[in-house]
Design a protein around this motif. Structure first.
Motif, PDB file in Angstrom:
ATOM      1  N   ARG A 112       1.108   2.366  -5.482  1.00 23.97           N
ATOM      2  CA  ARG A 112      -0.286   2.510  -5.900  1.00 23.97           C
ATOM      3  C   ARG A 112      -0.339   2.917  -7.372  1.00 23.97           C
ATOM      4  O   ARG A 112       0.658   3.333  -7.969  1.00 23.97           O
ATOM      5  CB  ARG A 112      -0.985   3.555  -5.032  1.00 23.97           C
ATOM      6  N   LYS A 169      -1.506   5.518  -8.835  1.00 23.07           N
ATOM      7  CA  LYS A 169      -1.092   6.896  -9.092  1.00 23.07           C
ATOM      8  C   LYS A 169       0.423   7.010  -9.150  1.00 23.07           C
ATOM      9  O   LYS A 169       0.973   7.723 -10.000  1.00 23.07           O
ATOM     10  CB  LYS A 169      -1.653   7.823  -8.010  1.00 23.07           C
ATOM     11  N   GLY A 170       1.116   6.320  -8.254  1.00 18.97           N
ATOM     12  CA  GLY A 170       2.571   6.379  -8.250  1.00 18.97           C
ATOM     13  C   GLY A 170       3.183   5.606  -9.398  1.00 18.97           C
ATOM     14  O   GLY A 170       4.124   6.076 -10.054  1.00 18.97           O
ATOM     15  N   HIS A 179      -5.105   9.987 -12.929  1.00 18.68           N
ATOM     16  CA  HIS A 179      -4.286  10.061 -11.717  1.00 18.68           C
ATOM     17  C   HIS A 179      -3.152  11.080 -11.768  1.00 18.68           C
ATOM     18  O   HIS A 179      -2.669  11.507 -10.709  1.00 18.68           O
ATOM     19  CB  HIS A 179      -3.682   8.690 -11.417  1.00 18.68           C
ATOM     20  N   ASN A 212       0.804  -1.224   0.000  1.00 21.90           N
ATOM     21  CA  ASN A 212       0.000   0.000   0.000  1.00 21.90           C
ATOM     22  C   ASN A 212       0.836   1.272   0.000  1.00 21.90           C
ATOM     23  O   ASN A 212       0.295   2.364   0.177  1.00 21.90           O
ATOM     24  CB  ASN A 212      -0.944   0.007   1.213  1.00 21.90           C
ATOM     25  N   ALA A 213       2.134   1.145  -0.178  1.00 20.52           N
ATOM     26  CA  ALA A 213       2.993   2.329  -0.227  1.00 20.52           C
ATOM     27  C   ALA A 213       2.568   3.238  -1.378  1.00 20.52           C
ATOM     28  O   ALA A 213       2.091   2.769  -2.417  1.00 20.52           O
ATOM     29  CB  ALA A 213       4.448   1.921  -0.394  1.00 20.52           C
ATOM     30  N   ARG A 214       2.743   4.531  -1.201  1.00 21.18           N
ATOM     31  CA  ARG A 214       2.286   5.485  -2.208  1.00 21.18           C
ATOM     32  C   ARG A 214       2.886   5.213  -3.574  1.00 21.18           C
ATOM     33  O   ARG A 214       2.211   5.293  -4.604  1.00 21.18           O
ATOM     34  CB  ARG A 214       2.631   6.910  -1.744  1.00 21.18           C
TER      35      ARG A 214
END
Length: 326
Positions: free
Chosen positions: A267, A269-270, A311, A262-264
């Motif tokens: 995800r 978007k990243g 995103h 679940n790290a940014r």
């Protein structure tokens, strides 16, 4: 194909939590074991810090370096300094690479690990190279994690990941033989932000620029979002003629929990803001081999565009408002 015996893996960084940098329990042992699994016969150098617990770790050579401490690159709004581990990364990486005796080497963080060895074949898979901004003897394979094509909604230049490097030892030394950074004085904080309301150069941009400036001293960025057409073109040519940029799955790299799940950065978007492997192949075709055809479908390209439309691109408005406010 390169023999694994011709490769040395420099595992650099702390083994346990060190100077307030949290470390996933057992991750360095997992890292070292993965090297033995996927690169049998390779040499393993562990380059770390004093007073680390080393029991049970499988390595061939140990390099212990004095801790240079954190460095100051920026300041918070209240004037307090922002500390980074840039000098620590330079010291542990360079100290390990200087002990390598094999023709090929890997720079691998002590909190990441291997899931395969596809990077060995990838490094030789794209033989054609252009002359523009070509400064490495052979290509170096890097990860696309934090190799951003977009940041804050805009294209960015020279935003190259510092996670993983595989290539000729002399090329890795050419990249990582860097002078340590001096602390930024508070008086220079405003000029370091890339203009009023701007954003300072990212650490990954800083590393790559310092490498390039040893050969091309005129290459400069004013800030994170310095995306002038000529600067983006320089960045693309550097990527095309010196590197192979692939995802962890493409190259065989595993990430610790800090950069997965679940790290940014893990995800949607990243991930969609990063350079994709087929996009690097597009650069290869443009600058190195015009008759090359990337193995990607039009549908895949469309899906990436639509994902970025959702995103990435909307962030431009927020960024533009902030820049206008100064």
């Amino acid at each position: 194909m390169t023999r694994f015996e011709d490769i040395t893996v420099v595992v650099q960084g702390p083994v346990q939590t060190f100077q307030d940098r949290e470390q996933e329990a057992g991750i360095t042992q997992k890292c070292l074991e993965s090297v033995r699994t996927y690169l049998p016969g390779a040499t393993v150098i562990l380059s770390t810090w004093p007073d680390q617990e080393l029991d049970g770790l499988d390595y061939d050579e140990l390099v212990i370096s004095p801790d240079p401490g954190p460095n100051i690159r920026n300041f918070h709004k209240d004037g307090s300094p922002q500390y980074y581990n840039n000098n620590r990364q330079i010291v542990s990486t360079l100290a390990g690479l200087k002990q390598v005796k094999t023709p090929y080497a890997i720079k691998l963080r002590s909190d990441n690990f291997l899931t395969g060895n596809a990077f060995v074949a990838l490094q030789q898979q794209f033989p054609e190279r252009g002359e523009s901004l070509r400064f490495l003897r052979e290509r170096v394979v890097v990860s696309n994690v934090f190799t951003r094509r977009y940041a804050k909604g805009f294209q960015v230049a020279f935003h190259l990941s510092d996670f993983f490097y595989y290539g000729l030892t002399e090329d890795l030394l050419r990249i990582w033989d860097l002078q340590l950074l001096e602390d930024l004085p508070l008086s220079q904080a405003a000029s370091n932000r890339g203009g009023p309301g701007g954003f300072p150069i990212d650490c990954t941009q800083m590393f790559w620029l310092r490498t390039l400036n040893k050969v091309y001293p005129d290459i400069r960025l004013t800030g994170l979002l310095d995306n002038r057409p000529e600067v983006l073109a320089q960045s693309d040519q550097c990527y095309a003629n010196n590197l192979v940029i692939g995802s962890p799955e493409d190259i065989g790299l595993g990430l610790c929990q800090k950069f997965s799940g679940n790290a940014r950065i893990a995800r949607t978007k990243g991930k969609c803001a990063q350079w994709q492997f087929f996009e690097w192949k597009d650069l290869y075709r443009r600058y190195c081999q015009p008759d090359y055809r990337p193995d990607v479908t039009a549908l895949h390209r469309l899906k990436l565009f639509l994902t970025r439309l959702i995103h990435v691109f909307p962030t431009r408005l927020e960024t533009s408002v902030r820049l206008r406010k100064g």
